[in-house]
Scaffold this motif. Structure first.
Motif, short mmCIF file in Angstrom:
data_model
loop_
_atom_site.label_atom_id
_atom_site.label_comp_id
_atom_site.label_asym_id
_atom_site.label_seq_id
_atom_site.Cartn_x
_atom_site.Cartn_y
_atom_site.Cartn_z
N GLN A 442 -7.35 6.73 3.29
CA GLN A 442 -6.38 5.97 2.58
C GLN A 442 -5.44 5.14 3.41
N SER A 449 -5.18 -3.26 4.16
CA SER A 449 -4.84 -4.21 3.17
C SER A 449 -3.63 -5.19 3.44
N SER A 497 1.29 -2.82 -6.10
CA SER A 497 0.58 -2.84 -7.44
C SER A 497 -0.91 -2.76 -7.06
N GLY A 499 -2.19 -0.29 -5.39
CA GLY A 499 -2.89 1.11 -5.18
C GLY A 499 -1.89 1.97 -4.46
#
Length: 546
Positions: A442, A449, A497, A499
């Motif tokens: 993650q 991201s 927003s 995650g």
């Protein structure tokens, strides 16, 4: 290539005319003479005085079927009757170099006419031995010619041709001859130019080969004699002895035989020392020089063809043009070389011209071979460049995010010392928390991201970098500062927003200009980024990016 071969076949058809000392009788088609030829070895060196003396004079000579290639003196006697209405004719000795041709024409009750032609005489037709005769219809005439030469390159032929048709033949022959010489010279100088730029010895050997081929055949067609008055026959075969040497140097280098086929490379060296060893025969054994040259040229062609085919089969595809070129040269060579040693008569009217054209086609196809080699080299170079660019790209790319890495950043900054630019340094807050609580997968997704958000900001003037860990940077024009700060605020909200609610950005901005070094700009942006990080810790929610 197919077009060139088609032209060669067409020219072969134009030149095809089986040579014979006995011409056909008059009938349909072009006018023809009734002529009986006799070749005699010259015991008596004096011409008959009158037409009545010819029978007794002939009895004193020795009839022969053919001339000796090592030279000598011969008589040709032709009893001619003109059954046609055409009065303008040409007596045409051809098919071999003939040093001297003295011609006398006997008619009953008329004065004897005298003509001279041959290598050392002025001849009315350029590059040809023909002499004009006037033969009245129905008239019986005797033509006696004394021929003398230190050697005969092949069996000479003699014919009577209508003057208009002979002029057409001469014009066609000369056009093709001069065109071939022009093509060979053009190929020579073009490839010398290529060699001057590339220093590739294949181009030099190729240029030397085509130039030597041109010079050798220029001697065969008497160009130095007719144009410059240079009549030394000892130089006529020097070029032909050098052709195997230069072509072998070319294909040894072009085919890389010493690396690919070392045995054939060693065998091919016979084409280097044997012609050079026999070359002095041009000056010491002139009557035998053309026979020796025929032998070394035959050996060269066979060895070169074997080497070309073997290289082609091994996968060196430019060799196919080398093979096609040799075949273009060998087709006429198989006609002229056996005739040079008396194995067969000349099967075409002008075998020398056909061989010259075959060699010119060989030169053109060798140019194709070099061009194909260049194409392969260019393809390999492009492939290497692509691989190098890919390696450079990978060397400057962060594998996780796809952004430029620190190495690329340092290279970019080093080129901006003299120009104003905006530097934005960013620290991705919360990465350690994500790694500890959700796992490194993650954490990697958080980095990717954010990288996607930075890539959306890139254009031709703005570039994003990952400097390592959770540190990122943007390089942009100074006027983009306000827009980038605004977009980074939006990016921070999108991360939370999307995650990663505990993530955030610490940002430091600095502008380079004037005489400020890039290192000073980096230090200033770095200090501002850490001040922003500490301010956020002291006051949650602060958005003062400066």
């Amino acid at each position: 290539m197919l077009a060139a071969l088609a032209v060669f076949v067409l020219v072969f058809g134009l030149l095809w005319s089986p040579a014979s000392a006995q011409l056909p009788r008059a009938g349909s088609g072009p006018p023809a003479l009734e002529a009986q030829f006799q070749l005699l070895e010259a015991r008596d060196r004096q011409f008959p005085r009158t037409v009545r003396d010819i029978p007794a004079w002939q009895d004193r000579q020795t009839p022969v079927q053919k001339v000796r290639f090592t030279g000598g003196r011969y008589w040709l006697v032709a009893e001619v009757r003109n059954p046609s209405a055409d009065t303008a004719w040409v007596f045409n000795p051809h098919g071999s170099l003939i040093e001297q041709v003295n011609v006398r024409v006997y008619r009953p009750g008329q004065a004897v006419q005298t003509f001279r032609t041959g290598y050392r005489a002025e001849h009315p037709y350029m590059l040809h031995y023909g002499v004009d005769l006037t033969l009245r219809p129905g008239e019986r005439t005797w033509v006696v010619a004394q021929i003398r030469s230190p050697y005969f390159a092949s069996q000479p032929d003699f014919s009577f041709v209508p003057q208009d048709r002979y002029r057409q033949q001469v014009n066609l022959d000369n056009l093709l001859t001069l065109g071939a010489f022009g093509a060979l010279l053009a190929l020579t100088f073009y490839n010398l130019f290529i060699f001057a730029g590339t220093r590739n010895r294949s181009f030099f050997y190729y240029a030397a080969y085509t130039l030597t081929y041109c010079v050798a055949w220029a001697f065969t067609f008497h160009v130095p004699a007719d144009v410059f008055g240079f009549y030394d026959l000892r130089w006529h075969y020097v070029g032909f002895f050098l052709l195997p040497v230069l072509n072998t140097l070319f294909y040894l280098h072009f085919l890389k035989l010493d690396q690919r086929l070392p045995l054939l490379g060693r065998l091919s060296r016979v084409n280097l020392w044997l012609p050079l060893a026999l070359l002095p025969s041009c000056f010491l054994l002139l009557p035998f020089a053309h026979i020796l040259a025929t032998g070394v040229i035959s050996l060269w062609l066979v060895l070169a063809l074997v080497c070309g085919v073997a290289s082609w089969r091994q996968g060196f595809y430019p060799a196919r043009f080398f093979v096609f070129g040799l075949l273009a040269l060998m087709v006429p060579a198989t006609l002229i070389l056996p005739a040079n040693v008396g194995l067969i008569p000349d099967p075409v009217r002008n075998s020398e011209l056909l061989t010259l054209l075959g060699g010119t086609l060989d030169g053109i196809l060798l140019a194709f071979a070099l061009a194909d080699q260049i194409r392969l080299l260019v393809r390999d170079n492009v492939s290497h460049i692509v691989q190098l660019r890919r390696a450079l790209h990978l060397a400057g790319t962060d594998t996780l995010t796809g952004l430029h890495n620190r190495h690329a950043f340092e290279q970019a900054v080093s080129t901006l010392d003299e120009r104003p630019f905006l530097l934005v340094l960013m620290d991705l807050d919360g990465l350690k928390t994500v790694n500890d609580s959700l796992g490194h997968a993650q954490g990697d997704e958080l980095l990717r991201s954010f990288a996607r958000l930075l890539r959306d900001m890139e254009n031709e003037h703005i570039t994003a970098y990952r400097l390592g860990g959770d540190e990122f940077a943007l390089i942009a024009p100074p006027e983009e500062e306000a827009a980038l700060v605004s977009r980074l605020r939006v990016a921070e909200k999108e991360l939370r927003s999307g995650g990663f609610p505990t993530s955030g950005l610490s940002v430091g901005v600095a502008q380079a200009g004037g005489d400020r070094a890039a290192g000073q700009v980096f230090e200033e942006a770095d200090q501002r980024m850490y001040r922003h990080k500490h301010a956020k810790k002291a006051d949650k929610g602060s958005s003062d990016l400066r």
